[in-house]
Design a protein around this motif. Structure first.
Motif, short mmCIF file in Angstrom:
data_model
loop_
_atom_site.label_atom_id
_atom_site.label_comp_id
_atom_site.label_asym_id
_atom_site.label_seq_id
_atom_site.Cartn_x
_atom_site.Cartn_y
_atom_site.Cartn_z
N ILE A 356 36.87 -10.81 -36.34
CA ILE A 356 37.86 -11.82 -36.71
C ILE A 356 37.30 -13.22 -36.47
O ILE A 356 37.46 -14.13 -37.29
CB ILE A 356 39.16 -11.62 -35.91
CG1 ILE A 356 39.86 -10.34 -36.36
CG2 ILE A 356 40.09 -12.83 -36.05
CD1 ILE A 356 41.05 -9.96 -35.50
N PHE A 357 36.60 -13.37 -35.33
CA PHE A 357 36.01 -14.67 -35.00
C PHE A 357 34.83 -14.98 -35.93
O PHE A 357 34.68 -16.11 -36.41
CB PHE A 357 35.55 -14.64 -33.54
CG PHE A 357 35.37 -16.01 -32.93
CD1 PHE A 357 36.46 -16.79 -32.60
CD2 PHE A 357 34.09 -16.50 -32.69
CE1 PHE A 357 36.29 -18.04 -32.03
CE2 PHE A 357 33.91 -17.75 -32.12
CZ PHE A 357 35.02 -18.53 -31.79
N GLN A 358 34.02 -13.98 -36.20
CA GLN A 358 32.84 -14.16 -37.03
C GLN A 358 33.20 -14.50 -38.47
O GLN A 358 32.63 -15.43 -39.06
CB GLN A 358 31.98 -12.88 -37.00
CG GLN A 358 30.80 -12.89 -37.97
CD GLN A 358 30.10 -11.54 -38.01
OE1 GLN A 358 30.34 -10.67 -37.14
NE2 GLN A 358 29.23 -11.35 -38.98
N ASN A 476 29.08 -15.81 -33.12
CA ASN A 476 29.38 -16.48 -34.39
C ASN A 476 28.20 -17.33 -34.86
O ASN A 476 27.92 -17.42 -36.05
CB ASN A 476 30.62 -17.37 -34.23
CG ASN A 476 31.00 -18.04 -35.53
OD1 ASN A 476 31.35 -17.39 -36.51
ND2 ASN A 476 30.95 -19.37 -35.55
N ALA A 477 27.51 -17.98 -33.91
CA ALA A 477 26.37 -18.80 -34.30
C ALA A 477 25.23 -17.94 -34.83
O ALA A 477 24.53 -18.35 -35.76
CB ALA A 477 25.88 -19.63 -33.11
N MET A 478 25.07 -16.76 -34.28
CA MET A 478 23.99 -15.88 -34.71
C MET A 478 24.31 -15.13 -35.99
O MET A 478 23.44 -14.96 -36.86
CB MET A 478 23.68 -14.86 -33.60
CG MET A 478 23.12 -15.47 -32.33
SD MET A 478 21.46 -16.14 -32.53
CE MET A 478 20.53 -14.65 -32.81
N ASN A 479 25.58 -14.73 -36.13
CA ASN A 479 25.94 -13.84 -37.24
C ASN A 479 26.96 -14.42 -38.21
O ASN A 479 27.21 -13.84 -39.27
CB ASN A 479 26.49 -12.52 -36.69
CG ASN A 479 25.52 -11.87 -35.71
OD1 ASN A 479 24.41 -11.50 -36.08
ND2 ASN A 479 25.94 -11.74 -34.46
N VAL A 492 22.35 -21.97 -28.94
CA VAL A 492 23.57 -22.67 -29.35
C VAL A 492 24.65 -21.65 -29.69
O VAL A 492 24.38 -20.61 -30.30
CB VAL A 492 23.30 -23.57 -30.56
CG1 VAL A 492 24.57 -24.30 -30.98
CG2 VAL A 492 22.19 -24.57 -30.24
N GLY A 493 25.88 -21.94 -29.29
CA GLY A 493 27.03 -21.16 -29.71
C GLY A 493 28.08 -22.10 -30.26
O GLY A 493 28.18 -23.25 -29.82
N GLY A 494 28.88 -21.62 -31.23
CA GLY A 494 29.87 -22.53 -31.78
C GLY A 494 30.79 -21.90 -32.80
O GLY A 494 30.66 -20.72 -33.16
N LYS A 495 31.74 -22.71 -33.29
CA LYS A 495 32.72 -22.27 -34.28
C LYS A 495 32.96 -23.38 -35.28
O LYS A 495 33.17 -24.54 -34.92
CB LYS A 495 34.04 -21.92 -33.60
CG LYS A 495 35.12 -21.43 -34.57
CD LYS A 495 34.79 -20.05 -35.08
CE LYS A 495 35.82 -19.56 -36.11
NZ LYS A 495 35.63 -20.21 -37.44
N THR A 496 32.92 -23.01 -36.56
CA THR A 496 33.17 -23.96 -37.63
C THR A 496 34.68 -24.12 -37.86
O THR A 496 35.48 -23.28 -37.46
CB THR A 496 32.53 -23.49 -38.94
OG1 THR A 496 32.98 -22.16 -39.22
CG2 THR A 496 31.02 -23.53 -38.87
#
Length: 583
Positions: A356-358, A476-479, A492-496
């Motif tokens: 869901i997050f990805q 999410n940053a990786m996939n 790095v990790g993050g959400k658009t």
């Protein structure tokens, strides 16, 4: 000869023939004459002495006054008042490393004493040769006024002063003043702010300094020309200049209306860099574009789109009603209140929480919010500071907006970032609380130690929730949509967040977006949060214009260039022990 004349002649002869006191007549006359001479000479000497004494006293008074003027400060005897009472010193503003961001420089201003001007027309004509920008009508009115003092031009350059001095215009003079100078120009304009012509803070930290009492002291005449201790800010001008450069380039590259970004220390709440473009030059603010006045990072509110799914997911996990291993049915749209909630790129299947997050599923996120419920949803966002006005030193802070009454449709849309408008800065601050161990730390533009931050921090989520969120952000940053924010070695990790832009209270129908990316690095042990936004971009990497194609690459560029300046060491290999070797 008349009778009266004869009598007078006889008296005269009798006087000289008989004399007085038995002395001969000739001796008496001589003695009288000598006495008359002595009296006249004595009177003359007395008069000369009096005149000399008067002149001596006058010269002593004049000489004494000249000595007094010579040993007294010029401004205290000036007929137009002390210069430094008008423009007292302001403290320098420096960055965290001591680099000057704002300082006072001495300059002069041109004034006129109209009653001393001999030929107004000639004076005006001569001044216009040096200062062609002077308004002829307004200046003529000043030069012919009945007042004894008129400003003609403030803050001249040394060259202008020299040329006017060479003209030798009677009744025109110069007064020393101070001018505020900003070496970094527009790079830190929205943080540092600027002052007006009278050296009073108008915006940013300049206004904050005045609000701390400097303006009141100046109004009472209690400030002076003495050097004041500098005000140290939390920002690093190296990172600030780099960040400003990335924003300026991105607006041009992605053909956007505006852009903004912030680098925030997750443990202390210190703002290391923050900028919003368009902006203005604080050295010449009057000529800035109208849009440049708005600091969109703290004084603008926006629907932050899918970045809010970060908070919704954290809320669901922290409530204990949802686990990272749970799944939700995202096959069918949600229909409620005449609206249809669907996914932008739907998978039309059951999705796990990481999926869901990805895939940024609106359906799955809405269902997680529904499990928590409206009261819990509102309370959680309030706990993270997303529904109340942010408290910080910067004067330009806008209050967020939310529905007057939360209904189920509101909770659903807010879960994926529509229906609540917040400032980008407070979004970054809330994001920091998700990765720093679960503590909400108010943002600051002044230096703050870790101990000071811990003393004011408030626990808002469980530490276990923070660990889950760090995993999801990295996942999410990786996939997912954050791949273009990745920087080798910095994890790095993050959400658009891609939101439909709101224009005049309605969603734009021409496809305009407000894109944002909320990130943290290094995500295994986060030290900094980086948030970027770009307003109404017309393109992105590869031709698209969603957040993953423009806001995410902006984050990647900022981290790539700022991490070495911030002392973050890169790690390579699965365990971080590998070294990058160049041959």
């Amino acid at each position: 000869m008349s009778f009266l004349s004869r009598i007078m002649d006889v008296k005269s002869k009798a006087h000289f023939s008989h004399g007085g006191n038995g002395r001969p007549a000739g001796a008496t006359a001589s003695t009288a004459f000598q006495g008359h001479r002595k009296r006249s000479a004595s009177q003359a000497r007395s008069r000369v002495a009096v005149v000399m004494a008067v002149f001596g006293i006058a010269y002593c008074v004049v000489g004494g006054r000249l000595v007094q003027y010579g040993i007294t400060a010029p401004e205290s005897v000036s007929s137009i008042g002390p210069a430094d009472h008008l423009l007292a010193s302001r403290p320098d503003i420096v960055d965290r490393n001591g680099e000057i961001l704002a300082t006072d420089i001495r300059t002069v201003s041109l004034y006129a004493e109209p009653h001393k001007i001999v030929d107004v027309d000639e004076a005006l004509e001569q001044l216009h040769t040096v200062l062609p920008e002077l308004d002829p009508k307004a200046t003529y009115k000043k030069l012919t006024s009945k007042s004894r003092f008129q400003w003609l031009q403030r803050q001249l350059t040394p060259k202008q002063q020299s040329r006017i001095l060479a003209l030798g215009i009677p009744g025109v003079g110069f007064r020393p003043e101070k001018r505020r100078f900003y070496p970094s120009g527009s790079a830190s304009a929205h943080i540092v702010g600027y002052v007006n012509i009278d050296n009073r803070g108008i915006a940013g930290m300049e206004r904050y300094i005045d609000n701390q009492g400097l303006a009141d002291l100046a109004a009472l005449g209690m400030t002076s020309d003495a050097k004041m201790e500098p005000v140290r800010l939390s920002i690093d001008i190296r990172v600030q200049s780099m960040l400003h450069d990335v924003l300026t380039q991105s607006v041009a590259k992605y053909q956007a209306e505006a852009a903004g970004a912030v680098v925030l220390d997750v443990h202390t709440g210190e703002v290391l860099a923050m900028a919003s473009v368009p902006d203005y030059d604080p050295n010449n603010p009057a000529e800035s574009a109208k849009d440049g006045w708005l600091n969109r990072m703290s004084d603008g509110t926006f629907e932050m789109g899918s970045t809010f799914k970060t908070f919704t997911t954290a809320m669901a996990l922290d409530s204990g009603k949802v686990k990272l291993t749970d799944s939700f049915d995202a096959r069918y749209p949600i229909r409620i209140g005449g609206f249809t909630i669907k996914d932008f790129h739907g998978k039309h299947r059951v999705l796990t929480v990481p999926e869901i997050f990805q895939y940024s599923s609106n359906i799955g996120t809405a269902k997680m919010a529904d499990i928590v419920g409206i009261p819990g949803h509102k309370e959680f966002l309030t706990r993270l500071g997303l529904l109340s006005k942010m408290q910080t030193e910067l004067p330009e802070v806008k209050s967020p907006s939310q529905p007057r009454e939360w209904k189920k449709i509101n909770s659903i849309t807010i879960s994926f970032g529509h229906g609540v408008s917040t400032t980008p800065l407070q979004t970054a601050v809330a994001g920091a609380a998700l990765v720093n161990g679960g503590k909400y730390v108010p943002p600051t533009f002044l230096p703050r130690s870790r101990d000071e931050a811990d003393a004011m921090a408030q626990a808002v989520i469980k530490p276990s929730t923070g660990e889950d969120m760090k995993f999801l952000l990295r996942w999410n940053a990786m996939n997912g949509s954050g791949k273009r924010a990745l920087v080798p070695g910095f994890n790095v990790g993050g959400k658009t967040g891609t939101a439909d832009k709101v224009v005049n209270g309605r969603y734009a129908k021409n496809g305009l977006n407000f894109n944002a990316f909320l990130s943290a690095f290094p995500i295994d042990d986060p030290r900094y949060v980086v948030l970027t936004f770009i307003d109404a971009p017309k393109t992105g990497e590869g031709g698209g214009r969603t957040a993953g194609l423009n806001a995410a690459p902006m984050v990647g560029e900022i981290i790539r260039r700022s991490a070495p300046l911030l002392g973050v060491k890169p790690k390579f290999g699965e365990d971080g022990s590998a070294l990058l070797v160049s041959y």
